[in-house]
Design an enzyme around this catalytic site. Sequence first.
Site, PDB file in Angstrom:
ATOM      1  N   GLY A  59      70.655  17.750  49.423  1.00 23.27           N
ATOM      2  CA  GLY A  59      69.751  17.028  48.533  1.00 23.27           C
ATOM      3  C   GLY A  59      68.291  17.291  48.811  1.00 23.27           C
ATOM      4  N   ASP A  61      67.058  20.315  49.980  1.00 24.61           N
ATOM      5  CA  ASP A  61      66.791  21.668  49.482  1.00 24.61           C
ATOM      6  C   ASP A  61      67.862  22.025  48.450  1.00 24.61           C
ATOM      7  OD1 ASP A  61      65.820  24.228  49.174  1.00 24.61           O
ATOM      8  OD2 ASP A  61      66.825  25.006  50.957  1.00 24.61           O
ATOM      9  N   THR A  82      72.880  19.616  46.015  1.00 29.94           N
ATOM     10  CA  THR A  82      74.032  19.996  45.224  1.00 29.94           C
ATOM     11  C   THR A  82      73.634  20.955  44.094  1.00 29.94           C
ATOM     12  OG1 THR A  82      75.243  17.960  45.672  1.00 29.94           O
ATOM     13  CG2 THR A  82      75.839  19.110  43.670  1.00 29.94           C
ATOM     14  N   ASN A 107      67.564   7.046  45.390  1.00 28.60           N
ATOM     15  CA  ASN A 107      67.374   8.146  44.446  1.00 28.60           C
ATOM     16  C   ASN A 107      68.412   8.067  43.345  1.00 28.60           C
ATOM     17  OD1 ASN A 107      69.239  10.771  44.267  1.00 28.60           O
ATOM     18  ND2 ASN A 107      69.518   9.866  46.319  1.00 28.60           N
ATOM     19  N   ARG A 108      67.969   8.480  42.161  1.00 27.19           N
ATOM     20  CA  ARG A 108      68.918   8.654  41.047  1.00 27.19           C
ATOM     21  C   ARG A 108      68.602   9.976  40.356  1.00 27.19           C
ATOM     22  NH1 ARG A 108      66.118   3.847  39.291  1.00 27.19           N
ATOM     23  NH2 ARG A 108      64.425   4.327  37.835  1.00 27.19           N
ATOM     24  N   PHE A 111      71.635  15.226  40.100  1.00 27.12           N
ATOM     25  CA  PHE A 111      71.894  16.684  40.244  1.00 27.12           C
ATOM     26  C   PHE A 111      70.915  17.528  39.437  1.00 27.12           C
ATOM     27  CE2 PHE A 111      76.790  16.189  41.144  1.00 27.12           C
ATOM     28  CZ  PHE A 111      76.493  15.703  42.420  1.00 27.12           C
ATOM     29  N   ASN A 173      81.268  17.990  46.661  1.00 24.16           N
ATOM     30  CA  ASN A 173      80.618  16.681  46.600  1.00 24.16           C
ATOM     31  C   ASN A 173      81.167  15.885  45.425  1.00 24.16           C
ATOM     32  OD1 ASN A 173      78.907  14.485  46.580  1.00 24.16           O
ATOM     33  ND2 ASN A 173      77.169  15.617  45.735  1.00 24.16           N
ATOM     34  N   SER A 176      78.322  11.598  44.640  1.00 21.93           N
ATOM     35  CA  SER A 176      77.024  11.189  44.121  1.00 21.93           C
ATOM     36  C   SER A 176      77.224  10.058  43.129  1.00 21.93           C
ATOM     37  CB  SER A 176      76.325  12.347  43.419  1.00 21.93           C
ATOM     38  OG  SER A 176      75.253  11.820  42.649  1.00 21.93           O
ATOM     39  N   ASN A 178      75.119   9.248  40.885  1.00 18.49           N
ATOM     40  CA  ASN A 178      74.188   9.410  39.764  1.00 18.49           C
ATOM     41  C   ASN A 178      74.704  10.298  38.640  1.00 18.49           C
ATOM     42  OD1 ASN A 178      72.186   7.780  41.050  1.00 18.49           O
ATOM     43  ND2 ASN A 178      71.847   9.484  42.456  1.00 18.49           N
ATOM     44  N   THR A 179      75.950  10.767  38.745  1.00 19.20           N
ATOM     45  CA  THR A 179      76.587  11.474  37.628  1.00 19.20           C
ATOM     46  C   THR A 179      77.769  10.614  37.196  1.00 19.20           C
ATOM     47  OG1 THR A 179      75.932  13.642  38.471  1.00 19.20           O
ATOM     48  CG2 THR A 179      77.801  13.600  36.954  1.00 19.20           C
ATOM     49  N   LYS A 212      82.865  15.765  50.729  1.00 19.47           N
ATOM     50  CA  LYS A 212      81.879  14.717  51.022  1.00 19.47           C
ATOM     51  C   LYS A 212      82.179  13.475  50.209  1.00 19.47           C
ATOM     52  CE  LYS A 212      76.936  13.793  51.343  1.00 19.47           C
ATOM     53  NZ  LYS A 212      75.601  14.407  51.324  1.00 19.47           N
ATOM     54  N   SER A 240      78.774   9.930  55.206  1.00 21.23           N
ATOM     55  CA  SER A 240      79.005   9.674  53.812  1.00 21.23           C
ATOM     56  C   SER A 240      77.770  10.026  52.983  1.00 21.23           C
ATOM     57  CB  SER A 240      79.272   8.166  53.598  1.00 21.23           C
ATOM     58  OG  SER A 240      78.065   7.446  53.801  1.00 21.23           O
ATOM     59  N   ASN A 241      77.935   9.903  51.700  1.00 19.96           N
ATOM     60  CA  ASN A 241      76.829   9.987  50.752  1.00 19.96           C
ATOM     61  C   ASN A 241      76.077   8.639  50.725  1.00 19.96           C
ATOM     62  OD1 ASN A 241      75.270  10.874  48.447  1.00 19.96           O
ATOM     63  ND2 ASN A 241      76.943  12.296  48.007  1.00 19.96           N
ATOM     64  N   THR A 242      75.223   8.457  49.735  1.00 17.33           N
ATOM     65  CA  THR A 242      74.456   7.212  49.591  1.00 17.33           C
ATOM     66  C   THR A 242      75.369   6.084  49.113  1.00 17.33           C
ATOM     67  OG1 THR A 242      73.912   7.859  47.331  1.00 17.33           O
ATOM     68  CG2 THR A 242      72.329   8.452  49.025  1.00 17.33           C
ATOM     69  N   SER A 313      67.025  10.999  55.020  1.00 20.88           N
ATOM     70  CA  SER A 313      66.005   9.975  54.781  1.00 20.88           C
ATOM     71  C   SER A 313      65.091   9.725  55.973  1.00 20.88           C
ATOM     72  CB  SER A 313      66.670   8.651  54.378  1.00 20.88           C
ATOM     73  OG  SER A 313      67.438   8.825  53.206  1.00 20.88           O
TER      74      SER A 313
HETATM   75  C1  LIG Z   1      66.570  12.120  47.592  1.00 22.86           C
HETATM   76  C2  LIG Z   1      67.992  12.364  47.961  1.00 22.86           C
HETATM   77  C3  LIG Z   1      68.737  13.301  47.259  1.00 22.86           C
HETATM   78  C4  LIG Z   1      70.068  13.549  47.607  1.00 22.86           C
HETATM   79  N1  LIG Z   1      70.774  14.483  46.939  1.00 22.86           N
HETATM   80  C5  LIG Z   1      72.041  14.781  47.325  1.00 22.86           C
HETATM   81  C6  LIG Z   1      72.774  15.820  46.693  1.00 22.86           C
HETATM   82  O1  LIG Z   1      72.278  16.504  45.789  1.00 22.86           O
HETATM   83  N2  LIG Z   1      74.042  16.045  47.115  1.00 22.86           N
HETATM   84  C7  LIG Z   1      74.620  15.336  48.138  1.00 22.86           C
HETATM   85  O2  LIG Z   1      75.763  15.606  48.496  1.00 22.86           O
HETATM   86  N3  LIG Z   1      73.938  14.359  48.764  1.00 22.86           N
HETATM   87  C8  LIG Z   1      72.667  14.071  48.389  1.00 22.86           C
HETATM   88  N4  LIG Z   1      71.982  13.081  49.043  1.00 22.86           N
HETATM   89  C9  LIG Z   1      72.663  12.292  50.092  1.00 22.86           C
HETATM   90  C10 LIG Z   1      72.362  12.798  51.503  1.00 22.86           C
HETATM   91  O3  LIG Z   1      72.850  14.099  51.682  1.00 22.86           O
HETATM   92  C11 LIG Z   1      72.993  11.859  52.549  1.00 22.86           C
HETATM   93  O4  LIG Z   1      74.390  11.903  52.403  1.00 22.86           O
HETATM   94  C12 LIG Z   1      72.522  10.414  52.398  1.00 22.86           C
HETATM   95  O5  LIG Z   1      71.168  10.357  52.016  1.00 22.86           O
HETATM   96  C13 LIG Z   1      72.702   9.623  53.702  1.00 22.86           C
HETATM   97  O6  LIG Z   1      71.958  10.197  54.751  1.00 22.86           O
HETATM   98  P1  LIG Z   1      70.486   9.682  55.184  1.00 22.86           P
HETATM   99  O7  LIG Z   1      70.563   8.204  55.330  1.00 22.86           O
HETATM  100  O8  LIG Z   1      70.197  10.402  56.464  1.00 22.86           O
HETATM  101  O9  LIG Z   1      69.566  10.107  54.082  1.00 22.86           O
HETATM  102  C14 LIG Z   1      70.657  12.829  48.682  1.00 22.86           C
HETATM  103  C15 LIG Z   1      69.890  11.891  49.392  1.00 22.86           C
HETATM  104  C16 LIG Z   1      68.577  11.650  49.053  1.00 22.86           C
HETATM  105  C17 LIG Z   1      67.786  10.642  49.836  1.00 22.86           C
END
Ligand SMILES: Cc1cc2nc3c(=O)[nH]c(=O)nc-3n(C[C@H](O)[C@H](O)[C@H](O)COP(=O)(O)O)c2cc1C
Length: 350
Positions: A59, A61, A82, A107-108, A111, A173, A176, A178-179, A212, A240-242, A313
Amino acid sequence: MSYRLLRPLLFALDAERAHHLSIAALRLLPTRAALPQDPMLESSVAGIRFPNPVGLAAGYDKDGRIAHKMHGLGFGFAELGTLTPLAQPGNPQPRLFRLVADRAVINRFGFNNGGQGAAADRIARYRRPKGDGPIIGVNIGANKDATAAGRGIADYVTGVRVMTPLADYLTVNISSPNTPGLRALQGRAALDDLLGAVMAARGGDTTPVFLKVAPDLEPVDVQDIAAACLDHRVDALIVSNTTITRPALRSPHAGEAGGLSGAPLTDLSHQRLTDFRRLLGTQLPLIGVGGIATAEQAYARIRAGASLVQLYSAMVYEGPYLAKRINAGLKRLLQRDGIANVAQAVGIDA
Ligand SMILES: Cc1cc2nc3c(=O)[nH]c(=O)nc-3n(C[C@H](O)[C@H](O)[C@H](O)COP(=O)(O)O)c2cc1C
């Protein structure tokens, strides 16, 4: 300039602008910086040799502009994406929010990315053959339109075909928030179909495939996902993811829709990792991500069963050299406990 001085300037900007600025700055990092090396922190996971266990989470890069440089900041690996098969704009702005008082982010994005073809061309310029240089994972997803039309699985198959030649590992993945409809792929029947198709799409290739998942899972979901991973021989599980839940938050942006990450996610992600470890034991490597900001938290996640960790984060709040500091701290904690190599700490609290 130290990050402590820089941070107020970055925080005065809209969060998404500050993000783009940080990517532009990191593009100036040298590509050929030495890989981090320390025998205490090295380990093999899913057949890949990782120089240290601290990775950049997906997320940051999305389009693969700087993933090959993150070892210069101390990361042992970086996951780009992603990426979806077709370029798509994502949701309308604003769609990224700092929750400063909570050390969190919402974040929302949905993708937003330039598509797999453009990213593949870019990545091919800096890595051929793969396996040579820093470890790069590619996180793949499904386009919004394909997901809405029930054709999401075909998008993952495309992602495997396009990105396998360039990735040290692939991450599927399905977590997410947001999709719309994407997280439904975590259900048992859909997950069986998806993983069957993804593993078959690799053909004879052996590039490891990681899955994921979200932290927002009921015990039955955890059981189904664990079983599906074993059935389809997934190589590792990223937890995990968010989260779409909202623990008590203090910041003005707390009510924004989207996925919450950072400090309020620490306990939830840790708990979910523990749940998977309890079910899976050592049958499947786990990668812990969610609210990791200190060496102590990284170490706790490893001791709970994570072979590797990732973060995103906390870097917003602690600066670009956080991975380096966490690795130094991890080494001290291992030495304190008389553990010779990080792999020996994995799961010792489980
Ligand atoms: C701004 C932002 C964008 C993200 N975009 C993606 C994404 O495109 N694909 C994905 O698998 N996770 C994405 N994530 C989730 C992170 O990879 C990670 O799983 C999540 O933020 C929890 O870790 P952290 O608390 O260290 O940020 C995103 C997170 C943030 C904050």
